[in-house]
Write a protein that holds these residues in place. Structure first.
Motif, mmCIF file in Angstrom:
data_model
loop_
_atom_site.group_PDB
_atom_site.id
_atom_site.type_symbol
_atom_site.label_atom_id
_atom_site.label_comp_id
_atom_site.label_asym_id
_atom_site.label_seq_id
_atom_site.Cartn_x
_atom_site.Cartn_y
_atom_site.Cartn_z
ATOM 1 N N UNK A 349 0.958 -1.155 0.263
ATOM 2 C CA UNK A 349 0.039 0.096 -0.092
ATOM 3 C C UNK A 349 0.860 1.246 -0.068
ATOM 4 N N UNK A 350 0.314 2.484 -0.145
ATOM 5 C CA UNK A 350 1.197 3.625 -0.265
ATOM 6 C C UNK A 350 2.044 3.784 0.971
ATOM 7 N N UNK A 351 1.466 3.294 2.232
ATOM 8 C CA UNK A 351 2.658 3.540 3.329
ATOM 9 C C UNK A 351 3.717 2.696 3.270
ATOM 10 N N UNK A 352 3.745 1.636 2.686
ATOM 11 C CA UNK A 352 4.758 0.770 2.253
ATOM 12 C C UNK A 352 5.740 1.338 1.334
ATOM 13 N N UNK A 353 5.283 2.008 0.405
ATOM 14 C CA UNK A 353 5.930 2.763 -0.777
ATOM 15 C C UNK A 353 6.687 3.931 -0.279
ATOM 16 N N UNK A 354 6.031 4.877 0.323
ATOM 17 C CA UNK A 354 6.711 5.829 1.217
ATOM 18 C C UNK A 354 7.805 5.592 2.016
ATOM 19 N N UNK A 355 7.637 4.393 2.671
ATOM 20 C CA UNK A 355 8.512 3.986 3.752
ATOM 21 C C UNK A 355 9.918 3.250 2.950
ATOM 22 N N UNK A 356 9.464 2.665 1.834
ATOM 23 C CA UNK A 356 10.716 2.152 1.078
ATOM 24 C C UNK A 356 11.619 3.277 0.523
ATOM 25 N N UNK A 357 10.715 4.283 0.019
ATOM 26 C CA UNK A 357 11.579 5.274 -0.687
ATOM 27 C C UNK A 357 12.426 6.159 0.298
ATOM 28 N N UNK A 358 11.963 6.164 1.497
ATOM 29 C CA UNK A 358 12.326 6.891 2.685
ATOM 30 C C UNK A 358 13.831 6.092 2.975
ATOM 31 N N UNK A 359 13.998 4.961 2.948
ATOM 32 C CA UNK A 359 14.854 3.942 3.242
ATOM 33 C C UNK A 359 15.753 3.955 2.223
ATOM 34 N N UNK A 360 15.423 4.115 1.094
ATOM 35 C CA UNK A 360 16.359 4.063 -0.314
ATOM 36 C C UNK A 360 17.064 5.453 -0.018
ATOM 37 N N UNK A 361 16.452 6.488 0.225
ATOM 38 C CA UNK A 361 17.024 7.740 0.248
ATOM 39 C C UNK A 361 18.522 7.539 1.242
ATOM 40 N N UNK A 362 18.577 6.571 2.111
ATOM 41 C CA UNK A 362 19.792 6.685 3.006
ATOM 42 C C UNK A 362 20.876 6.177 2.653
ATOM 43 N N UNK A 363 20.868 5.520 1.399
ATOM 44 C CA UNK A 363 22.100 4.916 0.814
ATOM 45 C C UNK A 363 22.324 4.822 -0.663
ATOM 46 N N UNK A 364 23.000 3.897 -1.221
ATOM 47 C CA UNK A 364 23.165 3.945 -2.741
ATOM 48 C C UNK A 364 22.097 2.679 -3.122
ATOM 49 N N UNK A 365 22.013 1.857 -2.204
ATOM 50 C CA UNK A 365 21.386 0.592 -2.727
ATOM 51 C C UNK A 365 20.238 0.313 -1.578
ATOM 52 N N UNK A 366 19.108 -0.410 -1.765
ATOM 53 C CA UNK A 366 18.203 -0.943 -0.846
ATOM 54 C C UNK A 366 18.141 -2.589 -0.882
ATOM 55 N N UNK A 367 18.067 -3.380 0.233
ATOM 56 C CA UNK A 367 17.695 -4.653 -0.102
ATOM 57 C C UNK A 367 16.603 -4.875 0.874
ATOM 58 N N UNK A 368 15.598 -5.329 0.423
ATOM 59 C CA UNK A 368 14.443 -5.789 1.074
ATOM 60 C C UNK A 368 14.432 -7.342 1.115
ATOM 61 N N UNK A 369 14.325 -7.640 2.609
ATOM 62 C CA UNK A 369 14.382 -9.047 3.074
ATOM 63 C C UNK A 369 12.758 -9.260 3.312
ATOM 64 N N UNK A 370 12.322 -10.295 2.871
ATOM 65 C CA UNK A 370 10.814 -10.852 2.807
ATOM 66 C C UNK A 370 10.552 -12.161 3.628
ATOM 67 N N UNK A 371 9.681 -12.190 4.605
ATOM 68 C CA UNK A 371 9.540 -13.277 5.349
ATOM 69 C C UNK A 371 8.587 -14.287 4.248
#
Length: 473
Positions: A349-371
């Motif tokens: 949902x939009x909350x996830x998208x905003x959260x992931x975009x904020x996380x990605x802004x903290x570095x060069x690459x973003x890894x998402x680990x999924x249960x």
């Protein structure tokens, strides 16, 4: 992997040239270095071995020094060489004289391995039959030198055993390839086979190529056809559909052996469980790497991982833990800042998208680990997840903020995080940094932990409840 085909030895002589011979108007090259590489079917086997595939090669070499050199190179690469030794034919060898990264001349030493003798042909087929039980996929590398004179019999044996056969074809008579799983010609080879169906120029047109491919699939009883098209990339044709892949090469230096890499990566991808479309993407990417190298070349696993990540479209963002750990080593060596987060991400949902975009802004690459599905059920109850793991990972890989998506099976990602050791570990909600799984490992390694607030008004559980309510209505 079982590779069957024409085995060659490519020799390179390197030297400087600064004058013209007084005997004839040709350059004089003072040879300084010599290099030997595997060619033909042996190069296909080498490509497979370089990315970790267990590979056996069946072919023919002469009872001579080039044959011994080829076998030595195969053993060094970890390829199981199951070679017939001919006392009547020399090993096929090509000598290239190079100066200042330019090829001045190529000398070919060869005599067709047509194997007219019944014994030689029967022996090759016997070795193929013996290897079938331990084979996932067969690659037939046909350079028209005669080793694959009985390719139709090989296809028949493979089909009876339920083993897929991929063929890099040669010549215009493709009837002998009938029943193969997939054929990988270049556009010129395909045009030669389909001569009379269209003119040479017409093959650059997607519509004409599709009609020709449909005809070939039907006439030859093929499952698929992958046509390499130089600067136009590749086109994969299957019954009822086609996929066109743009060229990946930024700089084309030498196309020698590129076809070997394409069929090797296609075979490896299929053996590893990829779809034909996914395997074609991998082969296309590998071809872009190998044509930027001089001479007959291969691509390594590390090069593939780096290229997958660097691809403009985000590459193959779904990966496994081992491959991601290898990539992390390279990213750290390059001084790149890697951010990591985790979650179920059941209903995005939009909350996830905003959260992931904020996380990605903290570095060069973003890894998402999924249960994985079992761990989601343990954490959320038997009614979850709503979407299976594969679907959740594919949706995440489509987000511009996400670079890599990897699954884990434990209730927390602590073990995975402690193996990867990202520079920044991100968690959303009201956590204290010390409570975040894996935080201790990351901090001890010199990294940091960041807590991000979720966007209000969005909840997977609330969405699931609304769906159930409306389903009840």
């Amino acid at each position: 992997m079982l590779v069957i085909g024409d085995v060659m030895l490519d020799r390179y002589w390197y030297g400087d040239t600064g004058r013209i011979s007084p005997e004839a108007p040709v350059p004089v090259v003072r040879i300084g270095d010599e290099e030997r590489r595997l060619g033909g079917g042996a190069n296909v086997a080498l490509n497979l071995a370089r990315i970790g595939a267990r590979t056996r090669l069946i072919g023919v070499v002469g009872n001579d020094e080039p044959g011994q050199a080829a076998e030595g190179l195969l053993q060094e690469a970890g390829v199981v060489s199951d070679l017939l030794i001919s006392n009547s034919h020399p090993t096929i060898a090509k000598l290239r004289v190079m100066s200042r990264n330019q090829q001045l001349i190529r000398l070919d030493f060869e005599k067709s391995f047509a194997m007219d003798g019944a014994f030689e042909r029967a022996e090759l087929l016997a070795r193929v039959r013996a290897a079938l039980a331990d084979t996932d996929i067969i690659v037939c590398s046909d350079y028209g030198k005669g080793t694959l004179a009985d390719v139709a019999a090989i296809i028949a044996m493979a089909r009876a055993a339920g083993v897929a056969v991929l063929i890099d074809p040669k010549g215009r008579d493709w009837a002998r390839y009938a029943g193969a799983s997939l054929i990988t010609p270049n556009v010129a080879e395909f045009g030669a086979y389909a001569e009379g169906f269209a003119t040479a120029d017409d093959w650059q047109d997607d519509t004409t190529l599709a009609r020709g491919a449909e005809h070939a699939l039907s006439q030859l009883d093929l499952t698929a056809l992958l046509i390499t098209r130089s600067e136009k990339g590749m086109s994969l044709f299957e019954r009822g559909g086609a996929q066109h892949l743009p060229a990946r090469a930024r700089e084309v230096f030498d196309v020698t052996g590129a076809g070997d890499t394409v069929i090797a990566m296609m075979a490896a991808g299929l053996a590893a469980g990829l779809t034909r479309a996914q395997a074609a993407e991998l082969a296309n990417l590998a071809a872009g790497i190998v044509v930027a190298k001089l001479g007959t070349a291969t691509v390594s696993r590390d090069e593939l991982l780096a290229a997958l990540h660097a691809a403009p479209e985000g590459g193959r963002g779904v990966t496994d833990e081992a491959a991601l750990a290898d990539w992390m080593t390279g990213a750290k060596a390059r001084g790149e800042r890697v951010v990591m987060t985790n979650g179920c991400f059941d209903l995005l949902h939009p909350g996830h998208v905003a959260y992931l975009e904020a996380a990605r802004a903290l570095g060069d690459h973003l890894i998402v680990a999924v249960n994985d599905d079992a761990s989601v059920a343990r954490l959320k109850g038997p009614a979850r997840p709503i979407n299976p793991l594969a679907h959740r990972m594919q949706v995440l890989r489509g987000l511009g903020a996400v670079d890599w998506v990897v699954a884990f099976g434990e209730d927390t990602p602590e073990r995975l995080i402690c193996r990867l050791l990202p520079d920044v570990l991100v968690k959303g909600g009201d956590y204290d940094a010390a409570q975040v799984a894996g935080a201790d490992c990351v901090i001890a390694a010199g990294g940091g932990v960041r807590i991000l607030e979720f966007v209000d008004g969005h909840s997977t559980s609330a969405i699931a409840a609304r769906i159930r309510e409306r389903a009840g209505d």
